[in-house]
Design an enzyme around this catalytic site. Structure first.
Site, PDB file in Angstrom:
ATOM      1  N   LYS A 162       0.829  -1.528   0.382  1.00  0.00           N
ATOM      2  CA  LYS A 162       0.019   0.159   0.182  1.00  0.00           C
ATOM      3  C   LYS A 162       0.795   1.783  -0.034  1.00  0.00           C
ATOM      4  O   LYS A 162       1.798   1.839   0.674  1.00  0.00           O
ATOM      5  CB  LYS A 162      -0.807   0.322   1.441  1.00  0.00           C
ATOM      6  CG  LYS A 162      -1.634   1.406   1.251  1.00  0.00           C
ATOM      7  CD  LYS A 162      -1.247   2.621   2.064  1.00  0.00           C
ATOM      8  CE  LYS A 162      -2.109   3.861   1.728  1.00  0.00           C
ATOM      9  NZ  LYS A 162      -1.672   4.792   2.590  1.00  0.00           N
TER      10      LYS A 162
ATOM     11  N   GLY B  95      -4.063  11.455  -0.576  1.00  0.00           N
ATOM     12  CA  GLY B  95      -4.890  12.467  -0.523  1.00  0.00           C
ATOM     13  C   GLY B  95      -4.338  13.203  -0.790  1.00  0.00           C
ATOM     14  O   GLY B  95      -5.410  13.861  -0.942  1.00  0.00           O
TER      15      GLY B  95
ATOM     16  N   ASP C 251      -6.370   1.912   3.852  1.00  0.00           N
ATOM     17  CA  ASP C 251      -5.616   1.174   4.453  1.00  0.00           C
ATOM     18  C   ASP C 251      -5.610  -0.134   4.209  1.00  0.00           C
ATOM     19  O   ASP C 251      -6.203  -1.596   4.388  1.00  0.00           O
ATOM     20  CB  ASP C 251      -5.204   2.178   5.751  1.00  0.00           C
ATOM     21  CG  ASP C 251      -4.005   2.527   5.433  1.00  0.00           C
ATOM     22  OD1 ASP C 251      -2.678   2.278   5.496  1.00  0.00           O
ATOM     23  OD2 ASP C 251      -3.597   4.076   6.654  1.00  0.00           O
TER      24      ASP C 251
ATOM     25  N   LYS D 182      -4.109   3.968  10.313  1.00  0.00           N
ATOM     26  CA  LYS D 182      -2.684   3.019   8.780  1.00  0.00           C
ATOM     27  C   LYS D 182      -2.647   2.101  10.790  1.00  0.00           C
ATOM     28  O   LYS D 182      -2.261   0.997  10.193  1.00  0.00           O
ATOM     29  CB  LYS D 182      -1.383   3.601   9.108  1.00  0.00           C
ATOM     30  CG  LYS D 182      -0.544   2.959   8.144  1.00  0.00           C
ATOM     31  CD  LYS D 182       0.606   3.432   7.779  1.00  0.00           C
ATOM     32  CE  LYS D 182       0.804   5.140   7.737  1.00  0.00           C
ATOM     33  NZ  LYS D 182       0.117   4.871   5.740  1.00  0.00           N
TER      34      LYS D 182
END
Length: 268
Positions: free
Chosen positions: A7, A44, A168, A223
């Site tokens: 990720k 983001g 996540d 996270k």
């Protein structure tokens, strides 16, 4: 060979060289170790820029983005469009056969609305791995954006609507689908304790204390929560490490310790 889900998000998407270096390492994993890899991403920073250009402001609650429904066309366009296709294009430059996807493709995941009043934010649940299995068997690199779709369970009124998913959480779902190893890459070398030192491993009890003390906060809280959820679901540890030294990933699958290992509660 067990698949590896990686990720990424945030700062690496603003640093072309860092993204290229990571994708080069992924190419080496595929070629030298025959490791199937799925890349899951957020973005983001890009979303913030595009919302600002459109005259919207961005708000977060407990590290998660508030997503009014009227912002979803911009957010889905940013994540499933601009960011996803830029990663695919960069991957092709290092010899990878990348395919851009979202959580909604192939019915990989079905989402329900987050009940915490975040707007068009979804909580994903793993559904079907057939599409990913086919792509990995054919040696493609699936690049999955964190845009999902509300499912039809209980005839939910919002069924079929697109939703923003925490990246996540999206990575966790993909990991569950494939019974894969999970690596969460961030712009720091791991999780720090209250002295500023990086922890080699972290239990849920330790994390709770660090969150309560404000040592772990903001986006890192989300996270860490996602990492513990994954570790507990998969009953094995999850690595949180930096994308700034991607060559470490080559040693991860051989058992080397990189970043901070998130320890599942059943092993603590």
């Amino acid at each position: 060979m067990k698949p590896l889900v990686i990720k990424i998000g945030g700062a690496i998407l603003e640093k072309a060289d860092a993204l290229t270096q990571l994708l080069t390492v992924i190419a080496q994993l595929q070629q030298q170790q025959s490791t199937p890899v799925v890349l899951v991403h957020g973005g983001g920073c890009v979303v913030d820029d595009m919302l600002k250009q459109a005259g919207f402001s961005s708000e977060k609650k407990n590290g998660l983005r508030m997503t009014p429904a009227e912002q979803m066309p911009i957010i889905s366009g940013a994540l499933a469009g601009s960011v996803n296709k830029q990663i695919v294009a960069t991957a092709s430059q290092v010899g990878l056969n990348a395919v851009g996807l979202s959580l909604a493709d192939g019915n990989m995941a079905s989402c329900s609305l987050n009940p915490d009043g975040l707007g068009a934010v979804g909580i994903p649940k793993a559904q079907h791995s057939k599409l990913l299995d086919s792509l990995l068997k054919a040696e493609f690199l699936p690049v999955v954006s964190s845009i999902g779709m509300i499912g039809t369970v209980n005839n939910e009124a919002h069924a079929g609507e697109l939703v923003n998913v925490n990246a996540d959480d999206a990575a966790v779902v993909i990991c569950q689908l494939l019974n894969a190893e999970l690596l969460l890459l961030t712009d720091v070398n791991g999780v720090m304790d209250d002295t500023g030192s990086y922890l080699a491993d972290l239990t849920e009890n330790q994390a709770s204390k660090l969150i309560e003390a404000g040592v772990i906060s903001g986006g890192m809280t989300a996270k860490i929560n996602a990492a513990f959820y994954a570790a507990n679901q998969l009953r094995r540890s999850i690595a949180v490490a930096s994308w700034q030294a991607p060559e470490q990933i080559l040693t991860l699958l051989s058992g080397a310790a990189i970043g901070t290992r998130i320890i599942p509660s059943n092993a603590a």
